[in-house]
Structure formats: structure tokens, C-alpha cells
Write an enzyme that holds these catalytic residues in place. Structure first.
Site, mmCIF file in Angstrom:
data_model
loop_
_atom_site.group_PDB
_atom_site.id
_atom_site.type_symbol
_atom_site.label_atom_id
_atom_site.label_comp_id
_atom_site.label_asym_id
_atom_site.label_seq_id
_atom_site.Cartn_x
_atom_site.Cartn_y
_atom_site.Cartn_z
ATOM 1 N N SER A 3 -10.096 0.329 6.749
ATOM 2 C CA SER A 3 -9.441 0.415 5.437
ATOM 3 C C SER A 3 -8.780 -0.870 4.965
ATOM 4 C CB SER A 3 -8.402 1.537 5.439
ATOM 5 O OG SER A 3 -9.049 2.785 5.407
ATOM 6 N N SER A 61 -9.830 2.647 2.560
ATOM 7 C CA SER A 61 -8.875 3.274 1.667
ATOM 8 C C SER A 61 -8.000 2.309 0.884
ATOM 9 C CB SER A 61 -7.976 4.229 2.457
ATOM 10 O OG SER A 61 -7.145 3.512 3.356
ATOM 11 N N LYS A 82 0.853 -1.200 0.000
ATOM 12 C CA LYS A 82 0.000 0.000 0.000
ATOM 13 C C LYS A 82 0.882 1.241 0.000
ATOM 14 C CE LYS A 82 -3.997 2.049 2.420
ATOM 15 N NZ LYS A 82 -4.825 2.025 3.644
#
Lengths: 106, 527
Positions: B188, B164, B89
């Protein structure tokens, strides 16, 4: 019912150092009013919980108890000045170069 | 050397890839190349591809794979996952590789150091394919708040992949990577897992180092593993976990034995395990906003847990109904402070306002212009909201009350875990919504986090795993498991048992049914 007037949002944007055009302020004031309306229920919920139990509810700032952490005072490898400055918008003599920090009237 | 086609290779579980590497059936270079080819096939273009990646490091990945193949051929002792690719990420900083956190503010920034989790994964021999897309600074539930364009859900191109961490989840579901990393501040990791039919775990707060994770809300942020199966998630969890002296909130406990727990759970026996269904998360009378198909699949999963021998009871956690409000005061407050560092002075974007003489411009004018241009609408909303919640006159009523709700939510969980070993709920109230549907209605977007947020407030661990497709739209549904702090292993034991029963029922994995991307992208409405 809490509402965030446009002037207050403009003030908050100045505090947060974000330039914001008028159209953006209007839209944001409307959205923030709706959000604050929704989240403000926490105040009443806490008041009810305290009234029911007759006890104040302590605040929790962190999921685990925090204590300060130190390391032994020994020399370790750190970033070089060149590494630290590599992404700087401007640098000079191994230092960050920034715009002047005092205004006209300072 | 390979006995698998590239198309078969990328669909293997990470543990099967690791086995094939050990058996010499495939090399890390072949495995890495197969994933790079898959990324080239489905990830672009930005306008219509999956767009799970913001940066792909083909050269670096292949170089690392060659090193690992050479080490293996020399007979060196390697980690179980050595040679398996991973997607990282973009909120985790990587030395020498761009790290933007989905923001214009950090476009082109190449960090001078690695996050601890990135070091740990490198040490284990995982091969970093690249950096995955995300909502700007991890603010959002759809990945639409990425400054670089949204990620699309591999199940339907017109749907969000969650957020997210939508990039990591979509990379897994589109077979672009077998393992990925995430951070979970309010869901997330778990919500993207739920809407893409993948698995994701938010460890106990402090269980995975936050050093080098670009901060959103420091008392809530938690890095964790994402994968396609419970066992693969456990394997990555053990690589990422553990004490880090560079993170003052890092737990000093040893990494929980989550791999052993997943293997035990996979036998499918939950005799003696007490499972609590959280009443306030979708049960009758508390089901407003929950999709019927989500509740139906959740109910079937409860039947599987009972059939595995678990005792399933309903428990009340009344204060979780106030968790959403508390979260959207605490998070913006912490975020407004953390994001104050983006001031155009030391790194990242610097914008000099056009209407000021460059020789006369002040630092404050540069800051305000930089932040106006560098932050997107959601970041600005939350910074201003946090600035408001912390301002004098409102502090006690808002931030102070929110911190007290945090105490009440923790007490509810403490009481619930006196009665049961784990708690369960639907991970998200609905399946993946359409791109654009909630983009300008922040409150509607926030409400989707209602079941995931309480775990972050309390610091307890949570997992989402797929439990089927909702009949009304054919999209994945996730079940959330919660456990007491430091009891992450329970998530894996119960999760693996449920997964084993579901796989037996389905005759395979849910992701076996994900449509071919080319077909999915043509049936979806244009985003």
C-alpha cells in the site's frame, strides 16, 4: 475444489455479525468461491515442500520473534473519561451506554 | 520575502524547501499557503478533482507554520525539515482531527490521541496539511474502496492512483504536498508510488511504530515514508522511525542511517554491490500478467545498475509464487479479528435496525446492522473470508498452511541474501489501470500485489522508485528494491544511485513530465 455455498456464507456473516441481504449473499458466495479456489493452492504447496525435504515446515505467525513487553508500574497520564467517551454513540454517568446484551431467550 | 512563485514553490523537493526556509528565502506560512492554494486548485470537486485529501486543516496548518516561523526568527534550533508541509494518511490517528481510515464506520470520528508517528512529525516541526484518501481500512490497490469516493491519478484522470495509499501518492504527484505518510500491509506504500511516479518505502517490520495506526493485519502492517525523491523519503523515514515502548512489536534498534545512505548513493557508484533479480517476479517463464512496457523499463534500469558498477545476477525465490495465496488467507484472518472492534458500542457508527422496537433492540442486532451499513463490499469480503479461514475444520488447511508458506518465503529471502545485497523486481506488473476496471473482480485486483506481498510476509524492507514511462500508455513504471531485515539503508543507497543516473538521462525528474492537472482531467474519460 472448495466452494462456498450460499448457506455457508450466510452462517459466516452471522458469525461476523454482519446483516446481509440475499442478493449480497449470492454475489459474495460466487466471489469467495473464486478467491478460495485461488488461495487453496497453499495447502498443496506445503505438502510438496514437506514431501521433498522429508521435514515438517514450521509455521510463522510473525516476522520477528515476539515477546511480551511490560512497563514499570507507575502512574502515567491516561485519557480522561470525558475524552474516552467523547465519541461514544451514547453515554451516561461516565460510562458507555449500550443496548441490552441479553436476548429474549437468554 | 519569497523569491519563488507559488507554482515553483510546490514543485521543489522537500529538502530544497527546507533549504529555502533555513536561508530565509521563504517562510513556513508562505510555503504552507502555497500548498493550501494548490489543494484548492486541483483537489476538488470529489467527482472530478484529484481528491487526494479527505480532510484539509488549513487553519491548523497555518497556525503551526506561524509558530515555526516565530521559533525560527527567535533563533531556536529546529529540525532540518521544520516548517515543511506533510500529508498524513487517514489511517493514522490525529488528536482533534477527523480520522476515518476511508470508512463510513469512522465518519466524523475525532480521535482523542495522536499516533506516535504523528507526534514524531509534530516534534520535528512538519506542518500537517490534512488527511489523505485511502481504500477502506487499507483494503485495496486502487483507492476505489474509499467510502468517500476514489482518488484520481495525476498522470491521467481516468486511472487509479494505486492503493491503499492512493491519496498520499497522488498528493505528491499533483504537488499538493512534498511529503506524505503511508502504511504498507501488502504494497500500500510501494504500489501507489509505482503508478504515480513517486517514491515510497516500507521499512523493516517494527522499524516505525504502529501505535495509533488503525490496524488491518497486525503482523503485516508497517508505516513508512512517501516523497518525490529518494533523499526526501529518507529524511521523513528518520523522523518516523525508532523504538516506541507503546508498540510491543517495535524494534529496539536505532533508526537506520538512511539519509547518509541516500547521500552516498547519489554519487552514483555501486561498485561491489550485488543485485539479485528475482526470477519469479516477471523474468522469462514467470512473466504472465506483466505488461511489456513495465518489463522494458525494468530492463533498462538493470542496465543503469550495471553501468553504476553493480553486479547483476538472477536469483530464484520459488516460494514467492505461493505468497499471494498465503497473504490472502493471513490478511483476512487478522483483519476479521482486528475489525471486530467496530461494534457500534464505544465509538464510530451505531445503527439501530429500523424494524426493531428501539426499547427492545439487543446489542447483537445493533452490531449486525452497524457493520452491514458501516463496512463497504471489500471489507465485508475480507472479514467473511477471514472468518472462514479461521473456522474449525479449515484452520489447519488454510491459515495453518499459509503460515508455513510464510516460513518458506522467509527462507527463500534468507538464501537469496546470502548471494546478493539487494533484490529487485518491477513493483507492480502493470501501470495504473482504469478506474472501475477491477472493482468487481477482487481476484484480478489482488493479483496486482504479487510482487509487493512477499516482503510483508517476511518483514523485510522494500522501496519503489520511478524508472520511466511505459511506451504503450505513457504511465509511470516503478522498480522495487528489497533488502534484508534491518538493512533499510541499502535500499536508499542503491535507490539514490539509480535515481541519479535516471535523472541524468531524463534531464530532470519523471514528475517534471506529469501533465498539468487541468489538461489531464479533460483528456481522461469520465470515471
Amino acid at each position: 475444489m472448495p466452494a462456498l455455498p450460499r448457506e455457508e456464507v450466510a452462517h459466516l456473516a452471522r458469525l461476523a455479525r454482519i446483516d446481509m441481504p440475499d442478493a449480497e449473499l449470492d454475489h459474495l458466495a460466487e466471489q469467495l468461491t473464486a478467491i478460495v479456489d485461488a488461495v487453496a493452492s497453499v495447502t498443496g504447496a506445503v505438502a510438496r515442500a514437506e514431501a521433498e525435504s522429508g521435514q515438517p515446515v514450521p509455521a510463522t505467525s510473525h516476522p520477528v520473534p515476539l515477546r511480551n513487553v511490560t512497563r514499570p508500574d507507575v502512574v502515567v497520564r491516561t485519557l480522561t473519561a470525558a475524552d474516552a467517551l467523547a465519541a461514544a454513540p451514547e453515554s451516561e454517568d461516565d460510562k458507555f451506554r449500550v443496548p441490552r446484551i441479553l436476548g429474549e431467550d437468554a | 520575502m519569497t523569491s519563488h512563485s507559488a507554482a515553483e514553490l510546490v514543485r521543489l523537493d522537500a529538502s530544497a524547501m527546507a533549504g529555502a526556509l533555513r536561508a530565509g528565502e521563504v517562510s513556513s506560512v508562505e510555503l504552507t499557503q502555497a500548498h493550501l492554494d494548490r489543494i484548492a486548485e486541483v483537489d476538488g470537486p470529489v467527482e472530478s478533482g484529484v481528491h487526494a485529501f479527505l480532510h484539509v486543516d488549513a487553519e491548523g496548518a497555518l497556525a503551526r507554520a506561524r509558530e515555526l516561523d516565530a521559533a525560527r526568527s527567535r533563533g531556536e534550533e529546529l529540525h532540518e525539515l521544520a516548517g515543511v508541509p506533510v500529508a498524513v494518511k487517514d489511517v493514522m490517528v490525529t488528536r482533534g482531527m477527523p480520522s476515518t481510515a476511508g470508512s463510513r464506520m469512522l465518519e466524523g470520528w475525532v480521535p482523542p490521541y495522536d499516533a506516535t508517528v504523528v507526534e514524531q512529525m509534530r516534534a520535528a516541526g512538519l506542518v500537517t496539511l490534512g488527511k489523505t484518501n485511502m481504500d477502506e481500512f487499507a483494503m485495496g490497490s486502487s483507492t476505489e474502496h474509499s467510502a468517500f469516493g476514489p482518488t484520481r491519478n495525476p498522470w491521467a484522470a481516468d486511472r487509479i492512483p494505486g492503493g491503499s495509499g492512493g491519496g498520499s501518492a497522488a498528493a505528491l504527484a499533483a504537488f499538493e504536498a512534498p511529503l506524505a505518510t503511508g502504511t504498507d500491509t501488502g504494497g500500500s506504500i510501494r504500489q501507489p508510488a509505482a503508478v504515480t511516479g513517486t517514491v515510497g518505502v516500507k521499512p523493516t517490520y517494527g522499524g516505525v511504530s504502529r501505535y495509533g495506526l488503525i490496524a488491518l493485519a497486525s503482523s503485516l502492517d508497517q508505516g513508512g515514508p512517501c516523497a518525490r525523491t529518494v533523499l526526501d523519503t529518507a529524511l521523513l523515514h528518520e523522523v518516523m522511525g525508532g523504538h516506541d515502548p507503546r508498540d510491543s512489536t517495535s524494534l529496539t534498534d536505532p533508526v537506520p542511517a538512511v539519509v547518509a545512505a541516500a547521500r552516498e548513493g547519489a554519487r552514483g557508484d555501486l561498485t561491489g554491490v550485488r543485485v539479485g533479480v528475482v526470477r519469479e517476479m516477471g523474468r522469462a517463464g514467470h512473466d504472465e500478467g506483466y505488461q511489456a512496457g513495465v518489463l522494458a523499463r525494468f530492463e533498462e534500469a538493470l542496465d543503469h545498475l550495471r553501468a553504476a558498477g553493480a553486479e547483476v545476477v538472477e536469483v530464484g525465490c520459488p516460494n514467492v509464487e505461493h505468497a499471494l495465496g498465503a497473504y490472502y488467507l493471513i490478511l483476512p484472518s487478522e483483519a476479521s479479528s482486528n475489525l471486530a472492534r467496530y461494534d457500534g458500542m464505544r465509538y464510530g457508527l451505531r445503527v439501530v435496525p429500523a424494524d426493531v422496537d428501539p426499547a427492545e433492540v439487543t446489542a447483537e442486532q445493533v452490531m449486525a446492522a452497524t457493520r452491514a451499513e458501516g463496512f463497504g463490499p471489500e471489507a465485508k469480503r475480507r472479514i467473511i473470508l477471514g472468518t472462514y479461514a479461521l473456522s474449525s475444520g479449515y484452520y489447519d488447511a488454510y491459515y495453518g498452511s499459509a503460515q508455513k508458506i510464510r516460513t518458506l518465503v522467509q527462507r527463500d529471502f534468507d538464501a537469496a541474501f546470502e548471494q546478493v545485497d539487494v533484490l529487485v523486481s518491477p513493483t507492480a506488473p502493470t501501470t495504473a489501470f482504469r478506474l472501475g476496471e477491477k472493482l468487481d473482480d477482487p481476484l484480478a485486483m489482488y493479483r496486482g500485489d504479487v510482487a509487493t506481498i512477499p516482503a510483508n510476509l517476511a518483514g523485510i524492507p522494500g522501496m519503489s522508485l520511478p524508472v520511466g514511462l511505459a511506451p504503450e500508455d505513457g504511465l509511470p513504471v516503478g522498480l522495487q528494491l528489497l533488502a534484508p531485515a534491518r538493512e533499510d539503508a541499502r535500499l536508499y543507497r542503491v535507490g539514490a544511485a539509480l535515481e541519479a543516473r535516471l535523472h541524468a538521462q531524463w534531464g530532470g525528474k519523471l514528475l517534471d513530465r506529469v501533465p498539468d492537472w487541468t489538461a489531464a482531467s479533460t483528456t481522461g474519460a469520465p470515471a
